[in-house]
Design an enzyme around this catalytic site. Structure first.
Site, PDB file in Angstrom:
ATOM      1  N   CYS A  98       0.840  -1.206   0.000  1.00  0.00           N
ATOM      2  CA  CYS A  98       0.000   0.000   0.000  1.00  0.00           C
ATOM      3  C   CYS A  98       0.872   1.251   0.000  1.00  0.00           C
ATOM      4  O   CYS A  98       1.397   1.656   1.038  1.00  0.00           O
ATOM      5  CB  CYS A  98      -0.911  -0.017   1.222  1.00  0.00           C
ATOM      6  SG  CYS A  98      -1.946   1.446   1.324  1.00  0.00           S
ATOM      7  N   CYS A 102      -0.419   4.134   2.170  1.00  0.00           N
ATOM      8  CA  CYS A 102      -0.297   3.913   3.627  1.00  0.00           C
ATOM      9  C   CYS A 102       1.155   4.095   4.069  1.00  0.00           C
ATOM     10  O   CYS A 102       1.426   4.665   5.117  1.00  0.00           O
ATOM     11  CB  CYS A 102      -0.709   2.496   4.025  1.00  0.00           C
ATOM     12  SG  CYS A 102      -2.178   1.878   3.246  1.00  0.00           S
ATOM     13  N   ASP A 103       2.090   3.540   3.308  1.00  0.00           N
ATOM     14  CA  ASP A 103       3.470   3.414   3.789  1.00  0.00           C
ATOM     15  C   ASP A 103       4.481   4.312   3.065  1.00  0.00           C
ATOM     16  O   ASP A 103       5.636   4.387   3.479  1.00  0.00           O
ATOM     17  CB  ASP A 103       3.936   1.948   3.637  1.00  0.00           C
ATOM     18  CG  ASP A 103       3.060   1.003   4.448  1.00  0.00           C
ATOM     19  OD1 ASP A 103       2.508   1.442   5.468  1.00  0.00           O
ATOM     20  OD2 ASP A 103       2.916  -0.165   4.052  1.00  0.00           O
TER      21      ASP A 103
END
Ligand code: NAP
Length: 301
Positions: free
Chosen positions: A128, A131-132
């Protein structure tokens, strides 16, 4: 009506169901939005000409459904019984009963299958980018895959990272044409064509990749701090195995009515067998399912 899954398909089914006067409960295991919530910008959902952040759109969908009386609950369904007239859905703490169920559990990222992938998850390996990605600000990362997710991830990461390798097993992307120009113009994206990641180099966390060129068999090492795997998705349908027929890839066969082979059970969004998986087609499925769920219930009463 119980809706299993809180992505765009689930929340649209909940909105249409509640607005039609049904008593609707939506069960979501993590957070509203599903995959939508992990998408940076959605540019192809009608009505948002400037684009909209995925999480923001997901929250709007949730609020829209709740406005009409749909209830939602954070709870993971661990088993279910869908064949009877009253359908049962069990979470760790409770059992929910419903006359009709909308299956909207979506899909999860597919693993690449390279040794060490599981162990390095969260230590350089991610599924992701939104997200990261921030953990790799100013660093070098690689994205593997050639679809829309890989293209969107590479573009997103190119704005944060010093350098992005886009590694694809063929010599052309499957991603929509709209991504091709921006990827080439980004300036810090290097394409690695006809190549597969065969090994992950690491100490405590990822330090690089071994990549093998398909035609020559030549191997090269690419130093990088992060690897974003974007090689497709697998539908979240294991829970329904044995109760519903699944196709060879695990999707639930259901036509445009979203009806499954079980009366009162509907399949919507990314777990349904269909040609185009987008936020807009997931939302459309949800509306259709609520329409046929209402019809199903009215025939019974
Ligand atoms: P996808 O379209 O199925 O693409 C998967 C990519 O991974 C393909 O390029 C495939 O290669 C490659 N791949 C698969 N297995 C591999 C392996 N073992 N090793 C190396 N490469 C492998 O999946 P996706 O990109 O996740 O997209 C999923 C769905 O979400 C699609 O319907 C997509 O349109 C949608 N989506 C849309 C948007 C958008 O419209 N903006 C954004 C994100 C996702 P080949 O090309 O050789 O098969």
């Amino acid at each position: 009506m119980v809706v299993l899954g809180g992505g765009p398909a689930g929340y649209t089914a909940a909105l249409y169901g509640a607005r039609a006067g049904l008593s609707v409960l939506l069960l979501e295991k993590l957070s509203p939005g599903g995959q939508l919530a992990t998408t940076d910008v959605i540019e192809n959902y009608p009505g948002f000409s400037e684009g909209i952040n995925g999480f923001e759109l997901a929250m709007k969908m949730k609020q829209g459904a709740e406005k009409f009386g749909a209830k939602s609950k954070l709870a993971e369904v661990i088993s279910c019984s869908l064949a009877g007239e009253i359908k049962e859905l069990q979470t760790k703490k409770e059992t929910f009963l419903a006359k009709t169920v909308v299956l909207a559990a979506g899909a999860v990222p597919r693993e690449l299958g390279v040794p060490g992938e599981k162990e390095l998850r969260g230590k350089g390996v991610s599924y992701c980018a939104t997200c990261d990605g921030m953990f790799y600000r100013g660093k070098t990362v690689a994205v593997v895959g050639g679809g829309n997710t890989a293209a969107a991830d590479a573009l997103y990461l190119s704005r944060l990272c010093e350098k992005v390798y886009l590694i694809h097993r063929r010599d052309a992307l499957r991603a929509s044409k709209s991504y091709h120009g921006p990827l080439e113009q980004a300036g810090n994206i290097e394409f690695v064509w006809n190549s597969q990641v065969t090994a992950l180099k690491h100490e405590a966390s990822l330090t690089g990749l071994i990549v093998s060129e398909k035609n020559t068999g030549n191997e090269q090492e690419i130093s990088c701090d992060g690897l974003f795997i974007a090689v497709g998705h697998v539908p979240e349908t294991a829970l329904f195995q044995g109760q519903l027929a699944l196709d060879e890839a695990g999707y639930i066969p259901a036509d445009e009515t979203t009806r499954t082979e079980l009366p009162g059970v509907f399949a919507v969004g990314d777990l349904r067998k269909k040609p185009l998986r987008q936020v807009v087609t997931a939302a459309a499925d949800g509306a259709v399912a609520a329409y046929f769920a209402e019809e199903f219930l009215s025939k019974k009463s």
